[in-house]
Scaffold this motif. Structure first.
Motif, PDB file in Angstrom:
ATOM      1  N   ARG A 190       0.864  -0.878  -0.092  1.00  0.00           N
ATOM      2  CA  ARG A 190       0.110   0.134  -0.183  1.00  0.00           C
ATOM      3  C   ARG A 190       0.940   1.324  -0.536  1.00  0.00           C
ATOM      4  O   ARG A 190       1.718   1.349   1.210  1.00  0.00           O
ATOM      5  CB  ARG A 190      -0.949   0.159   1.310  1.00  0.00           C
ATOM      6  CG  ARG A 190      -1.930  -1.126   1.469  1.00  0.00           C
ATOM      7  CD  ARG A 190      -2.722  -1.164   2.735  1.00  0.00           C
ATOM      8  NE  ARG A 190      -3.795  -2.219   2.788  1.00  0.00           N
ATOM      9  CZ  ARG A 190      -2.985  -3.384   3.055  1.00  0.00           C
ATOM     10  NH1 ARG A 190      -2.398  -4.028   3.003  1.00  0.00           N
ATOM     11  NH2 ARG A 190      -4.269  -4.339   3.436  1.00  0.00           N
ATOM     12  N   SER A 191       1.010   2.113  -1.108  1.00  0.00           N
ATOM     13  CA  SER A 191       1.445   3.230  -1.155  1.00  0.00           C
ATOM     14  C   SER A 191       0.698   4.553  -0.821  1.00  0.00           C
ATOM     15  O   SER A 191      -0.446   4.435  -0.696  1.00  0.00           O
ATOM     16  CB  SER A 191       1.488   4.141  -2.339  1.00  0.00           C
ATOM     17  OG  SER A 191       0.459   4.351  -3.469  1.00  0.00           O
ATOM     18  N   LYS A 192       1.531   5.635  -0.351  1.00  0.00           N
ATOM     19  CA  LYS A 192       1.009   6.606   0.602  1.00  0.00           C
ATOM     20  C   LYS A 192       1.178   7.250  -0.616  1.00  0.00           C
ATOM     21  O   LYS A 192       1.178   6.986  -1.968  1.00  0.00           O
ATOM     22  CB  LYS A 192       2.269   7.527   0.728  1.00  0.00           C
ATOM     23  CG  LYS A 192       3.220   7.436   2.438  1.00  0.00           C
ATOM     24  CD  LYS A 192       3.600   8.523   3.404  1.00  0.00           C
ATOM     25  CE  LYS A 192       4.186   7.511   4.054  1.00  0.00           C
ATOM     26  NZ  LYS A 192       5.214   8.614   5.194  1.00  0.00           N
ATOM     27  N   ILE A 197       7.220   3.989  -5.907  1.00  0.00           N
ATOM     28  CA  ILE A 197       7.100   2.317  -5.805  1.00  0.00           C
ATOM     29  C   ILE A 197       7.624   1.827  -6.966  1.00  0.00           C
ATOM     30  O   ILE A 197       8.293   0.518  -7.356  1.00  0.00           O
ATOM     31  CB  ILE A 197       6.086   1.651  -4.785  1.00  0.00           C
ATOM     32  CG1 ILE A 197       6.720   2.666  -3.853  1.00  0.00           C
ATOM     33  CG2 ILE A 197       6.345   0.340  -4.607  1.00  0.00           C
ATOM     34  CD1 ILE A 197       4.708   2.098  -2.822  1.00  0.00           C
ATOM     35  N   ASN A 235      -3.382   2.960  -5.160  1.00  0.00           N
ATOM     36  CA  ASN A 235      -2.810   3.213  -3.742  1.00  0.00           C
ATOM     37  C   ASN A 235      -2.358   1.193  -3.375  1.00  0.00           C
ATOM     38  O   ASN A 235      -1.368   1.484  -2.541  1.00  0.00           O
ATOM     39  CB  ASN A 235      -2.669   3.937  -2.981  1.00  0.00           C
ATOM     40  CG  ASN A 235      -3.120   5.496  -3.315  1.00  0.00           C
ATOM     41  OD1 ASN A 235      -2.625   6.063  -3.865  1.00  0.00           O
ATOM     42  ND2 ASN A 235      -4.223   5.645  -2.503  1.00  0.00           N
ATOM     43  N   GLU A 277       1.974   7.768  -4.713  1.00  0.00           N
ATOM     44  CA  GLU A 277       3.919   6.918  -4.343  1.00  0.00           C
ATOM     45  C   GLU A 277       3.612   6.459  -4.892  1.00  0.00           C
ATOM     46  O   GLU A 277       4.941   5.361  -5.348  1.00  0.00           O
ATOM     47  CB  GLU A 277       4.160   7.403  -3.519  1.00  0.00           C
ATOM     48  CG  GLU A 277       4.211   8.706  -2.202  1.00  0.00           C
ATOM     49  CD  GLU A 277       5.452   8.892  -2.241  1.00  0.00           C
ATOM     50  OE1 GLU A 277       6.676   8.657  -3.468  1.00  0.00           O
ATOM     51  OE2 GLU A 277       5.706  10.533  -2.332  1.00  0.00           O
ATOM     52  N   ARG A 278       2.037   5.566  -5.520  1.00  0.00           N
ATOM     53  CA  ARG A 278       2.408   4.601  -6.346  1.00  0.00           C
ATOM     54  C   ARG A 278       3.510   4.160  -7.478  1.00  0.00           C
ATOM     55  O   ARG A 278       4.098   3.163  -7.589  1.00  0.00           O
ATOM     56  CB  ARG A 278       0.852   4.020  -6.993  1.00  0.00           C
ATOM     57  CG  ARG A 278       0.956   2.756  -7.607  1.00  0.00           C
ATOM     58  CD  ARG A 278      -0.562   2.734  -8.495  1.00  0.00           C
ATOM     59  NE  ARG A 278       0.196   2.284  -9.777  1.00  0.00           N
ATOM     60  CZ  ARG A 278      -1.036   2.835 -10.653  1.00  0.00           C
ATOM     61  NH1 ARG A 278      -2.817   2.131 -10.424  1.00  0.00           N
ATOM     62  NH2 ARG A 278      -0.479   2.132 -12.264  1.00  0.00           N
ATOM     63  N   THR A 314      11.550   2.273   0.082  1.00  0.00           N
ATOM     64  CA  THR A 314      10.349   2.138  -0.071  1.00  0.00           C
ATOM     65  C   THR A 314      10.054   2.433   1.292  1.00  0.00           C
ATOM     66  O   THR A 314       8.601   2.961   1.355  1.00  0.00           O
ATOM     67  CB  THR A 314       9.929   1.265  -0.331  1.00  0.00           C
ATOM     68  OG1 THR A 314       9.576   0.410   0.103  1.00  0.00           O
ATOM     69  CG2 THR A 314       9.615   1.151  -2.597  1.00  0.00           C
ATOM     70  N   ILE A 361       7.535   5.903   1.513  1.00  0.00           N
ATOM     71  CA  ILE A 361       6.648   6.585   0.841  1.00  0.00           C
ATOM     72  C   ILE A 361       5.379   4.692   0.666  1.00  0.00           C
ATOM     73  O   ILE A 361       4.076   5.260   0.175  1.00  0.00           O
ATOM     74  CB  ILE A 361       6.943   6.468  -0.695  1.00  0.00           C
ATOM     75  CG1 ILE A 361       7.922   5.300  -0.997  1.00  0.00           C
ATOM     76  CG2 ILE A 361       8.333   7.183  -0.782  1.00  0.00           C
ATOM     77  CD1 ILE A 361       8.304   4.952  -2.617  1.00  0.00           C
ATOM     78  N   LEU A 362       5.691   3.795   2.038  1.00  0.00           N
ATOM     79  CA  LEU A 362       4.366   3.350   2.120  1.00  0.00           C
ATOM     80  C   LEU A 362       3.262   3.723   3.351  1.00  0.00           C
ATOM     81  O   LEU A 362       3.617   4.294   4.489  1.00  0.00           O
ATOM     82  CB  LEU A 362       5.038   1.305   2.727  1.00  0.00           C
ATOM     83  CG  LEU A 362       5.717   1.030   1.415  1.00  0.00           C
ATOM     84  CD1 LEU A 362       6.902  -0.456   2.558  1.00  0.00           C
ATOM     85  CD2 LEU A 362       5.179   0.298   0.384  1.00  0.00           C
TER      86      LEU A 362
END
Length: 97
Positions: free
Chosen positions: A9-11, A18, A48, A14-15, A78, A81-82
């Motif tokens: 799961r990205s912030k 990643i 995300n 931020e996908r 990462t 940014i997760l």
């Protein structure tokens, strides 16, 4: 055979970052001993969420992969940014012909 799913799961926003950081991990991991497949998929329902799907010959080779430099570099690159911890599930599967 060992199968691994890793829900990432990205912030927000931020996908793609990643995905970019995963490219070296994917390329290098596919060369690791025992790697059958190593792929990253994007959710069609949540922008995300990403899913890493891996297949390994056995658990020992998966453990060796988790000690590689490229695996550790991805984790470090990462972590900020997760949106939370990666949800990892490991399965043992029997291949029948």
């Amino acid at each position: 055979m060992i199968m691994v799913t890793a829900k990432i799961r990205s912030k927000s926003g931020e996908r793609n970052n990643i995905i970019a950081k995963a490219q070296d991990l994917i390329t290098s991991s596919r060369l690791d001993p025992g790697c059958i497949s190593y792929n990253l998929y994007a959710s069609t329902e949540n922008e995300n969420v990403l899913l890493m799907f891996e297949q390994w010959e056995n658990f020992e080779l998966l453990q060796s992969h988790m000690q590689t430099e490229h695996f550790k570099v991805f984790g470090t690159a990462t972590e900020d940014i997760l949106a939370g911890e990666i949800d990892i599930s490991i399965y043992s599967a029997e291949v029948k012909n």
